[in-house]
Motif scaffolding. Structure first.
Motif, short mmCIF file in Angstrom:
data_model
loop_
_atom_site.label_atom_id
_atom_site.label_comp_id
_atom_site.label_asym_id
_atom_site.label_seq_id
_atom_site.Cartn_x
_atom_site.Cartn_y
_atom_site.Cartn_z
N GLU A 1 0.08 3.46 15.08
CA GLU A 1 -0.97 2.91 14.22
C GLU A 1 -0.50 2.86 12.76
OE1 GLU A 1 -4.24 1.17 12.80
OE2 GLU A 1 -3.76 1.44 14.92
N TYR A 2 0.16 3.92 12.31
CA TYR A 2 0.66 3.96 10.92
C TYR A 2 1.58 2.77 10.64
CZ TYR A 2 3.12 5.60 6.74
OH TYR A 2 3.68 5.69 5.48
N LYS B 1 1.55 0.04 12.27
CA LYS B 1 0.78 -1.16 12.57
C LYS B 1 1.22 -1.91 13.83
CE LYS B 1 -2.12 -0.63 9.28
NZ LYS B 1 -3.51 -0.28 9.62
N VAL C 1 6.08 -1.77 6.02
CA VAL C 1 4.78 -1.17 6.34
C VAL C 1 4.68 0.22 5.72
CG1 VAL C 1 3.30 -0.30 8.19
CG2 VAL C 1 4.50 -2.48 8.48
N ASP C 2 5.74 1.00 5.84
CA ASP C 2 5.76 2.35 5.28
C ASP C 2 5.54 2.32 3.77
OD1 ASP C 2 6.12 5.19 5.38
OD2 ASP C 2 8.18 4.93 4.70
N GLN D 1 1.90 1.50 3.17
CA GLN D 1 1.03 2.63 3.52
C GLN D 1 1.07 3.71 2.45
OE1 GLN D 1 -1.15 2.32 5.71
NE2 GLN D 1 -0.42 2.25 7.81
N LYS D 2 2.26 4.01 1.94
CA LYS D 2 2.37 5.00 0.87
C LYS D 2 1.68 4.51 -0.40
CE LYS D 2 6.61 7.12 2.61
NZ LYS D 2 8.08 7.22 2.50
N LEU E 1 -0.96 2.54 -0.43
CA LEU E 1 -2.41 2.64 -0.19
C LEU E 1 -2.90 4.08 -0.35
CD1 LEU E 1 -2.70 0.27 2.92
CD2 LEU E 1 -3.59 -0.17 0.62
N LEU E 2 -2.01 5.04 -0.09
CA LEU E 2 -2.38 6.45 -0.22
C LEU E 2 -2.25 6.96 -1.65
CD1 LEU E 2 -0.65 7.88 3.00
CD2 LEU E 2 -3.11 7.58 2.62
N PHE F 1 -3.91 -4.76 7.78
CA PHE F 1 -4.20 -3.53 7.01
C PHE F 1 -5.69 -3.39 6.77
CE2 PHE F 1 0.29 -4.08 6.15
CZ PHE F 1 0.76 -2.78 6.13
#
Length: 312
Positions: free
Chosen positions: A38-39, A41, A270-271, A274-275, A277-278, A312
C-alpha cells in the motif's frame, strides 16, 4: 567470513508490478506485507474480514466469497452492547446491527470482484491452534472475548482447509498465483513447544500443496525470522512480534523474490512523495512550504498520469 546463515531466495514469476492486483489474507504479519504494498501504491486488497489467524477461518471466508453469501441477523450476535460475527475480526464489530451487516456483505462482494481479476493471492496463516465453538462445532475466526467455557481449544487439522482454500482460489481465478507463507509471529500464549508444533503443521501442509499444485509457491518469512533474524534485537518490546527493522528486512527479501525490478524507479518516486506527504513544517503558511506543497502536487499529478494504477 560469514557470521550467519542466509535463507536462499529464488526469484519468482509472474512478478508483481503496478498492473498487478494482490489479495492478502491471514495473520497480522500479512498486514506488514500489505502495508508495504500500500505504501508503494501497488493495487491490493488486504484482509477484508480483518486478521484471520487460522487456516479454517481463511478457508471459511473464501467459501463465503465463492457463495457470495449474504450475511443476515442469523450470522451475528449481540455481546457487551456490540454486534459481532464469529467469522470476522473485531474491527468489523459495531453497535449498530445494520452497520455490521453492511460491512460484512460489502467485504464479501468487494473480495469476489477483486479476486476474479487478482494476479497474486498471498495467504499467511499464523497458527494451527483453533477455538471451536461448542454450540456449533465450528472453528471460529475470533472469540470476541466471550467466556472461555464456550470454546474448546485444540490443534486442528489444517491440510484440508489449506487445500480447499487453494481450490476456491483456482475456481474463481485459475490464473492467479498463490503465495503461501507462515507468519513468523510466535504464539507463545499457546506454549513454546505448542507453538513449534503449530508452525510445523502449517509448514508441512503448505509444502504438500506447493509440491502438488501449479501456480503455487512458498515464501520463507518464518524461516528468515527464525534463522537470519534470530537475535532479539529484531523483535518488538513484547519479544514476539518482528520489529520494524525485521519487517523491512523480510519485505526486501519478498521484493527480491516477487517485485519486478523494472518498477524500482517508480517505487523510488512513490517513496519520495510519501515522505513529502508525511513532512510536517514549522510554518505551514510560509512561502517556502507553499512552494514545497505545489512541487509535491506536481510530482503526484505527473506520476498518476504516467502510472494510472497509482492514486494518492
Amino acid at each position: 567470513m560469514e557470521f550467519r546463515t542466509q535463507i536462499p531466495i529464488t526469484p519468482r514469476e509472474p512478478k508483481i508490478g503496478y498492473s498487478s492486483k494482490v489479495l492478502l489474507l491471514g495473520s497480522c504479519f500479512v498486514e506488514n506485507i500489505g502495508k508495504k504494498l500500500e505504501y508503494f501504491k501497488f493495487p491490493n486488497l488486504l484482509n477484508p474480514f480483518g486478521i484471520l489467524f487460522h487456516p479454517a477461518a481463511i478457508n471459511n471466508f473464501l467459501k463465503r466469497v465463492k457463495e457470495r453469501h449474504v450475511f443476515t441477523e442469523a450470522d451475528i450476535f449481540f455481546h457487551n452492547e456490540t454486534w459481532k460475527c464469529y467469522e470476522g475480526h473485531s474491527d468489523l464489530n459495531s453497535g449498530d446491527k445494520k452497520d455490521i451487516l453492511v460491512k460484512l456483505n460489502s467485504s464479501i462482494q468487494e473480495t469476489y470482484e477483486f479476486l476474479s481479476s487478482a494476479t497474486h493471492v498471498v495467504i499467511t496463516p499464523g497458527t494451527a491452534w483453533g477455538y471451536r465453538l461448542k454450540e456449533t462445532g465450528e472453528v471460529v475466526a475470533n472469540c470476541h472475548k466471550l467466556p472461555q467455557a464456550k470454546f474448546s481449544k485444540e490443534i486442528t487439522e489444517v491440510k484440508n482447509a489449506l487445500f480447499e482454500t487453494s481450490e476456491i482460489v483456482r475456481g474463481l481465478n485459475p490464473s492467479a498465483e498463490i503465495i503461501f507463507t507462515v507468519s513468523p509471529v510466535r504464539h507463545l500464549k499457546d506454549g513454546f513447544v505448542e507453538n513449534q508444533l503449530s508452525k510445523a503443521k502449517l509448514i508441512t501442509a503448505i509444502q504438500e500443496i506447493v509440491a502438488s499444485e501449479e501456480k503455487c509457491s512458498y515464501f520463507p518469512s518464518y524461516e528468515i525470522m527464525m534463522d537470519e533474524l534470530r537475535d532479539y534485537r529484531f523483535y518488538a518490546e513484547d519479544m514476539i512480534h518482528p520489529n520494524s527493522t525485521a519487517v523491512d528486512y523480510i519485505w526486501e527479501k519478498f521484493r527480491e523474490a516477487w517485485i519486478a525490478s523494472e518498477v524500482s524507479a517508480i517505487m523510488k518516486q512513490v517513496d519520495t512523495i510519501q515522505k513529502g506527504l508525511l513532512h510536517r513544517p514549522f510554518n505551514e503558511t510560509s512561502e517556502a512550504h507553499q512552494k514545497f506543497r505545489k512541487d509535491l502536487q506536481q510530482k503526484i499529478n505527473k506520476l498518476e498520469k504516467e502510472v494510472p494504477q497509482i492514486r494518492f
